[in-house]
Design an enzyme around this catalytic site. Structure first.
Site, PDB file in Angstrom:
ATOM      1  N   ASN A  48      -6.962  -4.718   5.294  1.00  0.00           N
ATOM      2  CA  ASN A  48      -7.409  -3.860   6.390  1.00  0.00           C
ATOM      3  C   ASN A  48      -7.994  -4.631   7.563  1.00  0.00           C
ATOM      4  O   ASN A  48      -8.793  -4.081   8.345  1.00  0.00           O
ATOM      5  CB  ASN A  48      -8.388  -2.793   5.886  1.00  0.00           C
ATOM      6  N   GLU A 100      -3.862   1.909  -2.958  1.00  0.00           N
ATOM      7  CA  GLU A 100      -3.947   3.347  -2.664  1.00  0.00           C
ATOM      8  C   GLU A 100      -3.005   4.157  -3.562  1.00  0.00           C
ATOM      9  O   GLU A 100      -2.209   4.964  -3.081  1.00  0.00           O
ATOM     10  CB  GLU A 100      -3.676   3.641  -1.182  1.00  0.00           C
ATOM     11  N   TYR A 144      -7.872  -3.921  -2.332  1.00  0.00           N
ATOM     12  CA  TYR A 144      -7.794  -2.881  -1.300  1.00  0.00           C
ATOM     13  C   TYR A 144      -9.158  -2.829  -0.602  1.00  0.00           C
ATOM     14  O   TYR A 144     -10.102  -2.201  -1.080  1.00  0.00           O
ATOM     15  CB  TYR A 144      -7.442  -1.520  -1.926  1.00  0.00           C
ATOM     16  N   ASP A 148      -3.980  -4.991   0.685  1.00  0.00           N
ATOM     17  CA  ASP A 148      -4.286  -4.379   1.981  1.00  0.00           C
ATOM     18  C   ASP A 148      -5.712  -4.787   2.314  1.00  0.00           C
ATOM     19  O   ASP A 148      -6.662  -4.203   1.785  1.00  0.00           O
ATOM     20  CB  ASP A 148      -4.147  -2.854   1.888  1.00  0.00           C
ATOM     21  N   ASN A 153       0.876  -1.179   0.000  1.00  0.00           N
ATOM     22  CA  ASN A 153       0.000   0.000   0.000  1.00  0.00           C
ATOM     23  C   ASN A 153       0.907   1.220   0.000  1.00  0.00           C
ATOM     24  O   ASN A 153       1.568   1.515   0.992  1.00  0.00           O
ATOM     25  CB  ASN A 153      -0.924  -0.006   1.234  1.00  0.00           C
ATOM     26  N   ASP A 166       2.640   4.505   5.232  1.00  0.00           N
ATOM     27  CA  ASP A 166       2.426   3.915   6.564  1.00  0.00           C
ATOM     28  C   ASP A 166       2.390   2.382   6.504  1.00  0.00           C
ATOM     29  O   ASP A 166       2.447   1.728   7.538  1.00  0.00           O
ATOM     30  CB  ASP A 166       1.185   4.496   7.261  1.00  0.00           C
ATOM     31  N   HIS A 167       2.311   1.824   5.293  1.00  0.00           N
ATOM     32  CA  HIS A 167       2.403   0.370   5.103  1.00  0.00           C
ATOM     33  C   HIS A 167       3.776   0.021   4.531  1.00  0.00           C
ATOM     34  O   HIS A 167       4.380   0.828   3.834  1.00  0.00           O
ATOM     35  CB  HIS A 167       1.350  -0.110   4.101  1.00  0.00           C
TER      36      HIS A 167
END
Length: 269
Positions: free
Chosen positions: A158, A36, A113, A156, A9, A259-260
Site C-alpha cells: 500500500n 484481502e 497486507y 500489497d 490482492n 483492482d490489483h
DNA sequence: ATGGTGGTACAACCA
C-alpha cells in the site's frame, strides 16, 4: 531450478475463485500469495484452491476484511502467521519451504497486507494513517532482527515509493500511498532489512510500473492513473537469482476484476 | 473541492 512466486490482492477470494484458477493456469507459479481474501477461516475455499494444483495452503482470515493466504506446490516446513500492532487482523503470514522444494528448501516466504491508511495523511487526525505508520515502523524493527536466510517478501504494501510508481508524482505527494513519510519509512525498512526491490532491480526508473488502478475511474485503462502498490522483495543473498518480474495487467480487464493485478517474480536457483 | 466504484453483508465500514 526455477522458482516462480506470484502476489495478488484478490479483493475477495470467494468472489474471484475462478479468476484465481485462470491466473494460476496462465502464470503457472510455484507459490501464490493472496491478500484481502475477505473470508473467515471456516468459509475459506481450501478444496477449490487445492484443485488448481496447489495442495499446500496456509492462510489466516477474518470476517469481512483483510486476510492473507499462501498457496504452494511444495509442502511447508512451518507456517508462522504474525500479529502486528497488537491486533489480530490477518495481515501477515509466513511459511518456510520444506525439503521437497529442492534448492528452495528453507526459504522463507512472507506475505504482507499493509493497512491502506484511510484518506487524510495526518496521523494526528486519522487513526488509520497512524496505524499504517505504526505497522511500517514495526516492520522496520522486525526486519533489523530477522534471521539471515534466503527470504522473499511479497504483498500489497500500500505504498508506491518511487516517482515513477505513480501516474503523477506531484499530484500524489499529499495522497496516502505516496506521501514522503510513508515513502521514507518503507524505503528505510527495505534497506535496513537488506531487501531488494525486485521489479525495480530489472526495470529501473523512469519506466512507469503500476499494479493497481482504482475502481472509481470508469476509464481506468485510458486514463491509466495507476500506482505500484504490490511488491516482490528478495533478501540480498537471492539478488543474483532474479530473472524476471512480470506485472499481469491484463487481469484488470477481466469481468468483475480485482483492482490489483498479479505480480510474478521468477528466480533461477 | 467533490465524488466517483466495489466487497462484505445488510448498515456501515473499508478499500
Amino acid at each position: 531450478m526455477h522458482l516462480k512466486i506470484t502476489t495478488w490482492n484478490i479483493n475477495s477470494v470467494r468472489l474471484r475463485l475462478d479468476q484465481v484458477g485462470r491466473a494460476l493456469d496462465e502464470i503457472g507459479p510455484d507459490i501464490l500469495c493472496l491478500q484481502e481474501t475477505k473470508c473467515p477461516d471456516n468459509c475459506f475455499p481450501l478444496e477449490g484452491l487445492r484443485a488448481f494444483g496447489y495442495p499446500h495452503i496456509a492462510q489466516v482470515g477474518q470476517k469481512g476484511y483483510n486476510g492473507v493466504a499462501i498457496l504452494s506446490r511444495f509442502p511447508f516446513a512451518s507456517v508462522d502467521p504474525q500479529a502486528w500492532c497488537e491486533r489480530s487482523d490477518a495481515r501477515h503470514i509466513a511459511v518456510t519451504l520444506g525439503p521437497e522444494a529442492g534448492k528452495a528448501a528453507g526459504f522463507v516466504v512472507h506475505n504482507f497486507y499493509v493497512p491502506a491508511g484511510g484518506d487524510l495523511p495526518d496521523p494526528e487526525i486519522n487513526p488509520k494513517f497512524a496505524h499504517k505508520l505504526q505497522f511500517l515502523d514495526e516492520m522496520r524493527r522486525w526486519g533489523r532482527t530477522r534471521e539471515a536466510r534466503p527470504a522473499i517478501l511479497v504483498g500489497d504494501l500500500n505504498v508506491a515509493p518511487l516517482e515513477h510508481d505513480v501516474w503523477s508524482h506531484k499530484q500524489l505527494l499529499d495522497v496516502v500511498s505516496h506521501t514522503p513519510i510513508e515513502i521514507e519509512t518503507l524505503e528505510t525498512l527495505r534497506e535496513e532489512g537488506g531487501w531488494i526491490d525486485g521489479a525495480r532491480r530489472l526495470t529501473p526508473e523512469p519506466t512507469k510500473i503500476y499494479t493497481w488502478w482504482s475502481y472509481r475511474s470508469p476509464n481506468w485503462a485510458i486514463a491509466n492513473k495507476g500506482r505500484r502498490l504490490d511488491h516482490a522483495w528478495l533478501s540480498s543473498d537471492l539478488a543474483g537469482t532474479l530473472r524476471s518480474v512480470d506485472v499481469h495487467a491484463a487481469t484488470r480487464s477481466w469481468t468483475r476484476p480485482s483492482d490489483h493485478v498479479p505480480v510474478t517474480a521468477s528466480l533461477e536457483l
